[in-house]
Design an enzyme around this catalytic site. Structure first.
Site, mmCIF file in Angstrom:
data_model
loop_
_atom_site.group_PDB
_atom_site.id
_atom_site.type_symbol
_atom_site.label_atom_id
_atom_site.label_comp_id
_atom_site.label_asym_id
_atom_site.label_seq_id
_atom_site.Cartn_x
_atom_site.Cartn_y
_atom_site.Cartn_z
ATOM 1 N N ASP A 270 5.212 -3.941 11.071
ATOM 2 C CA ASP A 270 3.776 -3.578 11.114
ATOM 3 C C ASP A 270 3.254 -3.372 12.541
ATOM 4 O OD1 ASP A 270 3.984 -6.299 11.588
ATOM 5 O OD2 ASP A 270 2.415 -6.902 10.196
ATOM 6 N N SER B 244 7.213 -5.741 6.819
ATOM 7 C CA SER B 244 6.877 -6.766 7.818
ATOM 8 C C SER B 244 7.554 -8.103 7.537
ATOM 9 C CB SER B 244 5.374 -6.931 7.907
ATOM 10 O OG SER B 244 4.817 -5.680 8.137
ATOM 11 N N ARG C 151 0.839 -1.191 0.000
ATOM 12 C CA ARG C 151 0.000 0.000 0.000
ATOM 13 C C ARG C 151 0.869 1.235 0.000
ATOM 14 N NH1 ARG C 151 -4.450 0.705 4.297
ATOM 15 N NH2 ARG C 151 -2.795 0.015 5.665
HETATM 16 C C1 GLC Z 1 5.357 -12.464 11.079
HETATM 17 C C2 GLC Z 1 6.571 -11.531 10.876
HETATM 18 C C3 GLC Z 1 6.473 -10.314 11.779
HETATM 19 C C4 GLC Z 1 5.124 -9.616 11.576
HETATM 20 C C5 GLC Z 1 3.993 -10.617 11.841
HETATM 21 C C6 GLC Z 1 2.611 -9.998 11.656
HETATM 22 O O1 GLC Z 1 5.403 -13.021 12.353
HETATM 23 O O2 GLC Z 1 7.774 -12.246 11.165
HETATM 24 O O3 GLC Z 1 7.524 -9.398 11.494
HETATM 25 O O4 GLC Z 1 5.033 -8.541 12.462
HETATM 26 O O5 GLC Z 1 4.120 -11.722 10.944
HETATM 27 O O6 GLC Z 1 2.425 -9.550 10.347
#
Ligand code: GLC
Length: 503
Positions: A230, A177, A108
């Site tokens: 995130d 993320s 996004r």
């Molecule tokens: C996975 C990723 C992490 C992220 C989470 C939620 O666990 O390793 O970085 O915050 O997914 O999206």
């Protein structure tokens, strides 16, 4: 007559007897098989039990692991990553900021015009772009070129009511993320790709540098001033509106949490002192592990057959990517051992991930007397056309067990964080331990599809947080959905960490 008639009569009586005997034996067998299905369910239930006693052990283990992960690099399976976010948004931010949110097959781009304490979010716009599958397994340069192209198109569409400051580059917050080892607020290298990306030359590279290089090739004058996970974006997005927010949790395809930690507690932090005496820590709690977690044979098999065996143990019991597959595995056992769906095992039951978490949510939430939704899902996903009501009830019970366990474990994780920051009330018995926030209200910002779209999961989580904390403390803690905060949160962090703040 009579001889023939007698023979016929005797023969029909024999057939009737045999038929009755067959039916009786079928019934006994059916009952036997049905009882076997129930036994499998009961065994699963007792192995995945989450009594308050056990959950308290998980709470303590989470706190202990947090300490260990903060003390030294590799001190725990909890990575406890430094984010260098030491200046959370307050509401005073002003100006035009951009964000880029990349965490899966879509990304996004977003822009927001901030109006300071009075105006707050004056206006915002975003676009969602899907990433062509060949770019997810291609080269780092191609992926970032594509992102920079879409970003520069978005910047070109900026209308007149957005006001870039003259003589300044536009600034951007980058939500990325994937596991990243950060080296500053706006640099960090990729530890590994996940979620279907496999770009070997990207691993070990600074992701901000890669984006800057691609923007330069496109002639786009923009600076990345914040690189965030995130969870961190979600925390910032919620904190902008409510300064009681201390923790953010994502419960979606994956799961993770971050929280605000005192700088003195982070012994592995070697940089200059954080500006505000605190820093956000990205726990990567999906990788949390403790022997107190109620793990079953189905969890072990799921892990062994996954893309990352031995990793993300907590995530595999809690998050949306896996709950459906745990249910599938138990149903498969019942179908194989006790003919739950008839003499043939439905072929689709052998397919990993065919039953997704939205499917189990739909079945679990079916309120109709004849469990119509359950029947529909079983038919459309597994191809099972007619199921007795008692089988449908058993499926609902199984969904309940899996969702309840996941939600209660996530709740224990949250209480573990509250305990670590002295907001679970445990310090009240020893006031010298109440280092901060005693008696203050604490808000936990929640985001992610699992939490948002699965009301029973949400209810279990909220109830369990309250039970673990006790009535008095729970009155000071709220768990609140903060939808899509991670995108705007990154833009807010670009503002609060702006490179022009001191100029
Ligand atoms: C996975 C990723 C992490 C992220 C989470 C939620 O666990 O390793 O970085 O915050 O997914 O999206």
């Amino acid at each position: 007559m009579t001889r023939t008639v007698v023979i016929v009569a005797v023969a029909s009586a024999a057939v009737a007897c045999a038929a009755t005997a067959y039916l009786v034996s079928m019934r006994i067998r059916n009952r036997k098989y049905w009882n076997r299905s129930l036994a499998i369910l009961q065994e699963f239930q007792s192995e995945c039990t989450t009594s308050l006693f056990r959950l308290r052990q998980v709470v303590d283990a989470m706190t202990v692991e947090m300490h260990a992960g903060l003390a030294s690099e590799g001190g725990s399976k909890l990575k406890m990553l430094l984010t260098y976010v030491d200046n959370l948004p307050t509401g005073d931010e002003e100006g035009l900021y951009y964000a880029l949110d990349l965490g899966g097959t879509n990304f996004r781009v977003l822009r927001v015009q901030l109006g300071g304490p009075e105006g707050r979010v004056l206006r915002q716009e975003y676009e969602e772009v899907s990433i062509p599958s060949h770019l997810m397994v291609g080269s780092n340069e191609d992926l970032f070129d594509y992102i920079a192209l879409e970003l520069s198109r978005f910047v070109e569409s900026e209308g007149e009511n957005y006001h870039p400051k003259p003589g300044r580059d536009r600034e951007l917050g980058f939500t990325f993320s994937f596991p990243v080892k950060q080296t500053s607020i706006n640099s960090g290298y990729l530890i590994k790709w996940t979620k279907g990306f496999a770009i070997p030359d990207g691993v070990g590279k600074d992701v901000v540098q890669a984006l800057h290089d691609a923007m330069k090739r496109r002639g786009l004058a923009m600076r990345v001033t914040a690189l965030v996970n995130d969870t961190v974006g979600a925390l910032a997005g919620a904190r902008y509106w409510n300064e009681d927010v201390m923790v953010a949790v994502i419960l979606g395809t994956g799961t993770n949490a971050c929280y605000v930690e005192r700088a003195e507690a982070i012994t592995k932090y070697h940089g200059e002192s954080p500006r505000s005496g605190s820093m956000v820590i990205n726990m990567e709690w999906g990788n949390f592990w403790s022997s107190h977690l109620p793990r079953t044979i189905y969890d072990e098999d799921l892990d062994a057959e996954s893309l990352n065996p031995g990793e993300q143990g907590f995530e595999k019991m809690v998050s949306g990517m896996y709950l459906g597959d745990i249910v599938r595995r138990v149903l498969l056992k019942m179908a194989e051992d006790s003919f739950l769906f008839g003499t043939e095992v439905p072929a689709n039951l052998y397919k990993p991930n065919i039953l997704r978490t939205p499917d189990i949510s739909k079945m679990h939430q079916d309120e109709s007397a004849d469990l119509r939704e359950v029947a529909k899902v079983l038919k459309s996903i597994l191809g099972v056309s007619s199921t007795p009501l008692k089988v449908r009830m058993l499926v609902v019970e199984l969904c309940d067990l899996v969702a309840e366990r996941g939600a209660r474990l996530a709740a224990a994780g949250i209480v573990g964080i509250l305990k670590k920051i002295g907001r679970d009330g445990s310090c009240l018995s020893n006031r010298s331990k109440c280092d901060q926030g005693e008696g203050r209200h604490t808000t936990i910002a929640m985001d992610g599809g699992l939490y948002e779209h699965y009301p029973k999961f949400r209810k279990y989580l909220q109830e369990t947080v309250a039970h673990l904390l006790g009535e008095e403390i729970a009155a000071n803690v709220s768990v609140e959905l903060s939808k899509d905060g991670s995108g705007i949160g990154a833009a807010l962090l670009a503002a609060s960490h702006s490179q022009y703040v001191n100029t």
